[in-house]
Scaffold this active site. Structure first.
Site, PDB file in Angstrom:
ATOM      1  N   HIS A   1       0.808  -1.230   0.000  1.00  0.00           N
ATOM      2  CA  HIS A   1       0.000   0.000   0.000  1.00  0.00           C
ATOM      3  C   HIS A   1       0.835   1.272   0.000  1.00  0.00           C
ATOM      4  O   HIS A   1       0.290   2.365   0.046  1.00  0.00           O
ATOM      5  CB  HIS A   1      -0.942   0.023   1.208  1.00  0.00           C
ATOM      6  CG  HIS A   1      -0.240   0.240   2.522  1.00  0.00           C
ATOM      7  ND1 HIS A   1       0.392  -0.768   3.208  1.00  0.00           N
ATOM      8  CD2 HIS A   1      -0.058   1.350   3.249  1.00  0.00           C
ATOM      9  CE1 HIS A   1       0.921  -0.282   4.318  1.00  0.00           C
ATOM     10  NE2 HIS A   1       0.674   1.002   4.369  1.00  0.00           N
TER      11      HIS A   1
HETATM   12  C1  UD1 Z   1      -2.143   5.473   5.790  1.00  0.00           C
HETATM   13  C2  UD1 Z   1      -0.838   6.087   6.287  1.00  0.00           C
HETATM   14  C3  UD1 Z   1       0.284   5.054   6.163  1.00  0.00           C
HETATM   15  C4  UD1 Z   1      -0.088   3.752   6.859  1.00  0.00           C
HETATM   16  C5  UD1 Z   1      -1.435   3.244   6.349  1.00  0.00           C
HETATM   17  C6  UD1 Z   1      -1.872   2.034   7.125  1.00  0.00           C
HETATM   18  C7  UD1 Z   1      -0.415   8.506   5.972  1.00  0.00           C
HETATM   19  C8  UD1 Z   1       0.261   9.531   5.140  1.00  0.00           C
HETATM   20  N1  UD1 Z   1      -0.457   7.241   5.478  1.00  0.00           N
HETATM   21  O1  UD1 Z   1      -1.978   5.178   4.396  1.00  0.00           O
HETATM   22  O2  UD1 Z   1       1.464   5.574   6.757  1.00  0.00           O
HETATM   23  O3  UD1 Z   1       0.915   2.811   6.590  1.00  0.00           O
HETATM   24  O4  UD1 Z   1      -2.425   4.276   6.516  1.00  0.00           O
HETATM   25  O5  UD1 Z   1      -2.762   1.255   6.403  1.00  0.00           O
HETATM   26  O6  UD1 Z   1      -0.905   8.825   7.022  1.00  0.00           O
HETATM   27  N2  UD1 Z   1      -9.421   4.227   2.002  1.00  0.00           N
HETATM   28  C9  UD1 Z   1     -10.617   3.571   2.104  1.00  0.00           C
HETATM   29  N3  UD1 Z   1     -11.087   3.268   3.344  1.00  0.00           N
HETATM   30  C10 UD1 Z   1     -10.439   3.603   4.468  1.00  0.00           C
HETATM   31  C11 UD1 Z   1      -9.215   4.280   4.361  1.00  0.00           C
HETATM   32  C12 UD1 Z   1      -8.727   4.581   3.114  1.00  0.00           C
HETATM   33  O7  UD1 Z   1     -11.272   3.257   1.105  1.00  0.00           O
HETATM   34  O8  UD1 Z   1     -10.919   3.275   5.562  1.00  0.00           O
HETATM   35  C13 UD1 Z   1      -8.869   4.512   0.655  1.00  0.00           C
HETATM   36  C14 UD1 Z   1      -9.261   5.867   0.094  1.00  0.00           C
HETATM   37  O9  UD1 Z   1      -9.377   5.726  -1.298  1.00  0.00           O
HETATM   38  C15 UD1 Z   1      -8.050   6.723   0.408  1.00  0.00           C
HETATM   39  C16 UD1 Z   1      -6.908   5.737   0.299  1.00  0.00           C
HETATM   40  O10 UD1 Z   1      -7.445   4.502   0.752  1.00  0.00           O
HETATM   41  O11 UD1 Z   1      -7.909   7.810  -0.457  1.00  0.00           O
HETATM   42  C17 UD1 Z   1      -5.677   6.098   1.114  1.00  0.00           C
HETATM   43  O12 UD1 Z   1      -5.998   6.326   2.479  1.00  0.00           O
HETATM   44  P1  UD1 Z   1      -5.046   7.234   3.414  1.00  0.00           P
HETATM   45  O13 UD1 Z   1      -5.537   7.204   4.806  1.00  0.00           O
HETATM   46  O14 UD1 Z   1      -4.849   8.582   2.806  1.00  0.00           O
HETATM   47  O15 UD1 Z   1      -3.650   6.545   3.302  1.00  0.00           O
HETATM   48  P2  UD1 Z   1      -3.229   5.028   3.456  1.00  0.00           P
HETATM   49  O16 UD1 Z   1      -2.693   4.574   2.146  1.00  0.00           O
HETATM   50  O17 UD1 Z   1      -4.321   4.255   4.072  1.00  0.00           O
HETATM   51  N1  UDP Z   2      -3.518  -6.299   9.001  1.00  0.00           N
HETATM   52  C1  UDP Z   2      -4.779  -6.870   9.178  1.00  0.00           C
HETATM   53  N2  UDP Z   2      -5.470  -7.279   8.077  1.00  0.00           N
HETATM   54  C2  UDP Z   2      -4.980  -7.163   6.803  1.00  0.00           C
HETATM   55  C3  UDP Z   2      -3.694  -6.602   6.638  1.00  0.00           C
HETATM   56  C4  UDP Z   2      -2.995  -6.170   7.752  1.00  0.00           C
HETATM   57  O1  UDP Z   2      -5.244  -7.003  10.307  1.00  0.00           O
HETATM   58  O2  UDP Z   2      -5.673  -7.548   5.851  1.00  0.00           O
HETATM   59  C5  UDP Z   2      -2.770  -5.810  10.188  1.00  0.00           C
HETATM   60  C6  UDP Z   2      -1.409  -6.430  10.392  1.00  0.00           C
HETATM   61  O3  UDP Z   2      -1.494  -7.577  11.213  1.00  0.00           O
HETATM   62  C7  UDP Z   2      -0.618  -5.304  11.050  1.00  0.00           C
HETATM   63  C8  UDP Z   2      -1.272  -4.041  10.505  1.00  0.00           C
HETATM   64  O4  UDP Z   2      -2.521  -4.426   9.982  1.00  0.00           O
HETATM   65  O5  UDP Z   2      -0.770  -5.312  12.456  1.00  0.00           O
HETATM   66  C9  UDP Z   2      -0.416  -3.401   9.438  1.00  0.00           C
HETATM   67  O6  UDP Z   2      -1.135  -2.359   8.855  1.00  0.00           O
HETATM   68  P1  UDP Z   2      -0.733  -1.686   7.487  1.00  0.00           P
HETATM   69  O7  UDP Z   2       0.079  -2.615   6.685  1.00  0.00           O
HETATM   70  O8  UDP Z   2      -2.002  -1.155   6.893  1.00  0.00           O
HETATM   71  O9  UDP Z   2       0.086  -0.403   7.941  1.00  0.00           O
HETATM   72  P2  UDP Z   2       1.626  -0.106   8.296  1.00  0.00           P
HETATM   73  O10 UDP Z   2       2.048  -1.033   9.363  1.00  0.00           O
HETATM   74  O11 UDP Z   2       2.409  -0.239   7.036  1.00  0.00           O
HETATM   75  O12 UDP Z   2       1.599   1.320   8.726  1.00  0.00           O
END
Ligand code: UD1
Ligand code: UDP
Length: 369
Positions: A205
């Site tokens: 992601h």
């Molecule tokens: C965010 C964090 C990242 C973290 C990740 C965990 C920042 C800059 N990024 O990235 O560091 O590793 O969360 O997963 O803070 N969306 C949905 N449903 C949701 C959330 C997001 O559909 O509940 C979709 C939307 O299209 C959105 C995109 O995901 O635009 C990105 O979401 P966003 O919260 O901006 O960043 P992440 O990629 O989730």
């Molecule tokens: N995770 C989960 N379901 C999924 C993928 C990840 O519960 O389908 C959990 C995973 O065990 C870990 C956390 O989500 O604890 C990691 O989140 P993510 O990769 O979104 O974010 P990051 O750690 O890169 O910020």
């Protein structure tokens, strides 16, 4: 002592859960502010349910958006809550926009900030998370570093040593607390018709991997090569960001990929535990794979978690298919593998609350570092 606890995304909910539970155990007054940066059921409420967390006292409902929009809205909405609640300390965890905004809102009001997972650095300024980490560390009063690497980084950046506490990562608490229950409750392997030890698990992601069409294609080529060399199933619980980019770029995925929506924590622990190999650009999954004894390929050129590589649990392969195939071969032919655990003793939330409530002693200090 009253503690304000800020969460916003999936990993923050998972890694903050042990701290919330420890506040409850000790009867420490606390309140939870959820920015709602993540809001889809499978990225948000499923974790409150599975980890048996109380409903957040405040939900800011900021949702998705541009960085400035997300960060600005959290700041604006959090300030009046903090003025009203008057916590002694605000805790943030990790490196998301929620973390930076939460820390900034508290710091501007003269409220102490505790940063859990302080001192991580990828030295890659193109990552939005790197900016968030650095800025949060430099406005924090309690820097809860994961290990000696992070402690040294913070000292080198001129942080007052008296503010740094090396405690481990709360990821270890969550994981150890939920291993058994996940084994007992999850039916995911059966549901997906997977054989333990016989599939690859993928997650991706990072903006650098999925927001640019050619990079995403490169990543898919890497998976093609892994499939061509090792056959077997590749399971991919797909992050909503990646899902929306695949749609935007009109990319069709090959049928050998078992694409599934994001799963809950209990299911994901089982998926990780029984994978032959994990391929990921996630921060938390680099740590969990290492803790579970499952080798991983980190789909990045750099990492703020070099410990997994240092102990021999992971290898940085970026989007380079050749490197991935070669690294996988090493582990797949190695038989049973093992390494040291660099990510915490499973009691990290206790250490953090001991420090905040002044009950940590020198003996603990020696044990933890
Ligand atoms: C965010 C964090 C990242 C973290 C990740 C965990 C920042 C800059 N990024 O990235 O560091 O590793 O969360 O997963 O803070 N969306 C949905 N449903 C949701 C959330 C997001 O559909 O509940 C979709 C939307 O299209 C959105 C995109 O995901 O635009 C990105 O979401 P966003 O919260 O901006 O960043 P992440 O990629 O989730
Ligand atoms: N995770 C989960 N379901 C999924 C993928 C990840 O519960 O389908 C959990 C995973 O065990 C870990 C956390 O989500 O604890 C990691 O989140 P993510 O990769 O979104 O974010 P990051 O750690 O890169 O910020």
């Amino acid at each position: 002592m009253k503690i304000g606890i800020v969460v916003g995304t999936r990993p923050e909910i998972i890694k903050m859960a042990p701290v919330i539970r420890e506040c409850q155990n000790r009867g420490i007054p606390y309140f939870i502010i959820h920015s709602n940066q993540h809001y889809s059921e499978e990225m948000d409420s499923i974790f409150f349910k599975e980890l048996e967390l109380p409903k957040p006292h405040y939900n800011l409902g900021v949702g998705s958006g541009l960085h400035s929009n997300q960060t600005g809205n959290i700041l604006i909405k959090m300030e009046p809550i903090l003025i009203e609640e008057k916590p002694d300390v605000v805790l943030v965890q990790g490196d998301t926009n929620t973390v930076l905004a939460g820390a900034l809102a508290a710091s501007k009001l003269g409220i102490k900030v505790g940063h859990i997972e302080a001192g991580l650095r990828s030295y890659d300024r193109t990552m939005p998370e790197e900016t968030n980490r650095i800025m949060t560390d430099h406005i924090s009063d309690y820097l809860f570093a994961v290990g000696p690497n992070q402690h040294a980084i913070l000292l080198k950046e001129g942080i007052d040593p008296s503010k740094i506490y090396t405690v481990g990562n709360t990821v270890s608490d969550s994981l150890f607390q939920h291993l058994e229950i996940s084994a007992a409750k999850s039916t995911i392997l059966n549901d997906l018709e997977l054989t333990a030890g016989d599939y690859f698990l993928v997650t991706a992601h990072r903006a650098s991997n999925v927001d640019i069409a050619s990079n995403l294609m490169e990543l898919l080529h890497l998976l093609d090569e892994m499939h061509a060399n090792y056959t077997g199933t590749i399971v991919w619980p797909i992050h909503p960001r990646t899902q929306s980019k695949l749609k935007e770029f009109n990319i069709e995925l090959p049928s050998y990929l078992k694409l599934i929506p994001p799963v809950g924590y209990l299911d994901f622990i089982q998926l990780q535990k029984h994978a032959k190999l994990i391929l990921t650009d996630s921060g938390g999954i680099q740590e969990e794979a290492c803790l579970l004894g499952v080798p991983s390929l980190t789909l990045r050129e750099n990492t703020e978690r070099p410990e997994a590589v240092e102990v021999g649990a992971s290898e940085l392969v970026g989007r380079n298919a050749e490197k991935a195939v070669k690294a996988a071969k090493k582990w797949l032919s190695a038989g049973k593998v093992s390494w040291e655990n660099p990510f915490g003793d499973g009691h990290v939330a206790e250490h953090i609350l001991d420090i905040l409530t002044n009950t940590r002693n020198i003996e603990d200090e020696e044990k933890i570092v």
